[in-house]
Design an enzyme around this catalytic site. Structure first.
Site, PDB file in Angstrom:
ATOM      1  N   CYS A  73      43.173 -55.263  66.712  1.00  0.00           N
ATOM      2  CA  CYS A  73      43.928 -56.500  66.909  1.00  0.00           C
ATOM      3  C   CYS A  73      45.423 -56.275  67.114  1.00  0.00           C
ATOM      4  O   CYS A  73      46.138 -57.190  67.524  1.00  0.00           O
ATOM      5  CB  CYS A  73      43.700 -57.450  65.738  1.00  0.00           C
ATOM      6  SG  CYS A  73      41.992 -58.045  65.625  1.00  0.00           S
ATOM      7  N   HIS A  83      49.620 -62.320  65.443  1.00  0.00           N
ATOM      8  CA  HIS A  83      48.207 -62.190  65.793  1.00  0.00           C
ATOM      9  C   HIS A  83      47.440 -63.334  65.158  1.00  0.00           C
ATOM     10  O   HIS A  83      47.605 -63.639  63.977  1.00  0.00           O
ATOM     11  CB  HIS A  83      47.676 -60.843  65.297  1.00  0.00           C
ATOM     12  CG  HIS A  83      46.188 -60.788  65.229  1.00  0.00           C
ATOM     13  ND1 HIS A  83      45.389 -61.090  66.324  1.00  0.00           N
ATOM     14  CD2 HIS A  83      45.335 -60.495  64.208  1.00  0.00           C
ATOM     15  CE1 HIS A  83      44.116 -60.970  65.965  1.00  0.00           C
ATOM     16  NE2 HIS A  83      44.060 -60.613  64.695  1.00  0.00           N
ATOM     17  N   ASN A 104      39.736 -65.972  66.566  1.00  0.00           N
ATOM     18  CA  ASN A 104      40.403 -64.670  66.595  1.00  0.00           C
ATOM     19  C   ASN A 104      39.891 -63.921  67.819  1.00  0.00           C
ATOM     20  O   ASN A 104      38.739 -63.503  67.867  1.00  0.00           O
ATOM     21  CB  ASN A 104      40.085 -63.907  65.309  1.00  0.00           C
ATOM     22  CG  ASN A 104      40.772 -62.548  65.240  1.00  0.00           C
ATOM     23  OD1 ASN A 104      41.187 -61.990  66.249  1.00  0.00           O
ATOM     24  ND2 ASN A 104      40.867 -62.006  64.039  1.00  0.00           N
TER      25      ASN A 104
END
Length: 353
Positions: free
Chosen positions: A120, A262, A292
């Site tokens: 990520c 993020h 996500n």
């Protein structure tokens, strides 16, 4: 624009385009709740997510990356780049890298193209790689893409993770310019801690443990994450990294106009913003409708903000991310003048049946 000699101190990577892409199929919480023995309230309370987009069975990471890359190039006013960097945890194949295929499909034959794997945090790492290509004189224009299809590695029956992750791609275009220009990437901070590699992982599928059904369990072949430990590490690493880039240029959080973390889940990003003493209205949130999306989450949030005219020229923007590895990173830049970006999602479409 011709390349300048390597090492010239005034040469910088300047962001000059942004674009995002989400698959057509939009999955609301109720659809997942019916299968996972949960409900919309449970999902929203723990993640803040209302919906996410999932790739069709015949869609791969490269398909999403090409669509986002094409939009970013159009937003920058060109269809050319000297290099393509794709950050992804879900490449089309373990070999070769996905970036060369993306470059070829975008009509960029012969350019440098490679993947970056930092889970990520991948997009921030890819930004650093793209900036390095420019400041070293290797490239004048670089297309940086974050793209992931987590629905391929997350067990659809895993209630903890299936409700969190979505598929998508986001991209930016970097060009050679001056360090004092709007859009110039400011200080970058990158870090890792491999002692915790098993905190976020897919155990099988690599050279350590091939994904042989005869030798591996169902769980080993799917994404696993130790949520409570990840939450704790994400907060401390993202907060410290964000402060590091601010300290390097003598700024404080009061100087930040837009915070783009993020998009792990709403709790994490709101808590990081609180720990940094940043007001909630300065924090970009795209996770509610996209979930996500891994390496795609930061560029998707940027594209969404640009499409909705939230980002204004001159805004000081702080990016920060945390992911498997463990990895983390941050970047600071002043937002440039850009045309309105196309909406990342197909908002005009209804959810698929």
């Amino acid at each position: 624009m011709s390349a300048t000699p390597a090492g010239r101190p005034d040469r910088a990577a300047v962001l000059c385009g942004v674009g995002g892409w989400l698959p057509w199929r939009k999955i609301g919480n109720d659809e997942l709740a019916a299968r996972l023995d949960t409900d919309d309230a449970w999902i929203r309370t723990r993640t803040g997510i209302r919906s996410r987009h999932l790739a069709a069975p015949d869609e791969a990471t490269s398909d999403l990356a090409v669509a986002a890359g094409r939009r970013a190039l159009a937003n920058s006013g060109t269809d050319r780049a000297d290099a393509v960097v794709v950050a992804t945890t879900t490449p089309d194949r373990t070999c070769p890298a996905t970036a060369p295929l993306v470059a070829a499909r975008l009509g960029l034959p012969g350019v440098a193209a490679f993947d970056v794997g930092a889970v990520c945090t991948g997009f921030v790492y890819a930004l650093a790689a793209g900036a390095g290509l420019i400041t070293s004189g290797v490239a004048v224009r670089v297309l940086v893409i974050g793209a992931d299809v987590y629905s391929r590695i997350v067990d659809p029956d895993d209630r903890q993770n299936a409700v969190v992750f979505g598929d998508g791609a986001g991209a930016v275009v970097l060009r050679a310019g001056r360090a004092d220009e709007p859009g110039a990437l400011g200080p970058l901070d990158l870090g890792s801690d491999g002692a915790h590699e098993d905190m976020i992982s897919v155990a099988a599928g690599g050279s350590r443990l091939p994904a042989d059904p005869a030798r591996t369990s169902h769980a080993e072949r799917h994404f696993a994450m130790r949520g409570k430990e990840v939450f704790r590490h994400a907060l401390s690493r993202m907060t410290a990294s964000a402060r590091t880039v601010l300290d390097r240029v003598g700024l404080t959080v009061d100087d930040v106009d837009r915070f783009v973390p993020h998009q792990a889940n709403l709790r994490i990003l709101r808590t990081v913003a609180t720990d940094l003493a940043l007001p909630a209205d300065r924090c970009a949130t795209h996770v509610e409708t996209a979930g996500n999306t891994g390496a795609a989450s930061i560029p998707l949030a940027l594209a969404d903000d640009q499409a909705n005219r939230v980002l204004r020229p001159g805004d000081r923007v702080l990016l920060t991310a945390f992911g498997g590895g463990l990895t983390w990173g941050s970047c600071l830049l002043t937002w440039p003048e850009l045309p309105p970006a196309a909406e990342p999602a197909h908002h005009e479409e209804e959810s698929a049946p």
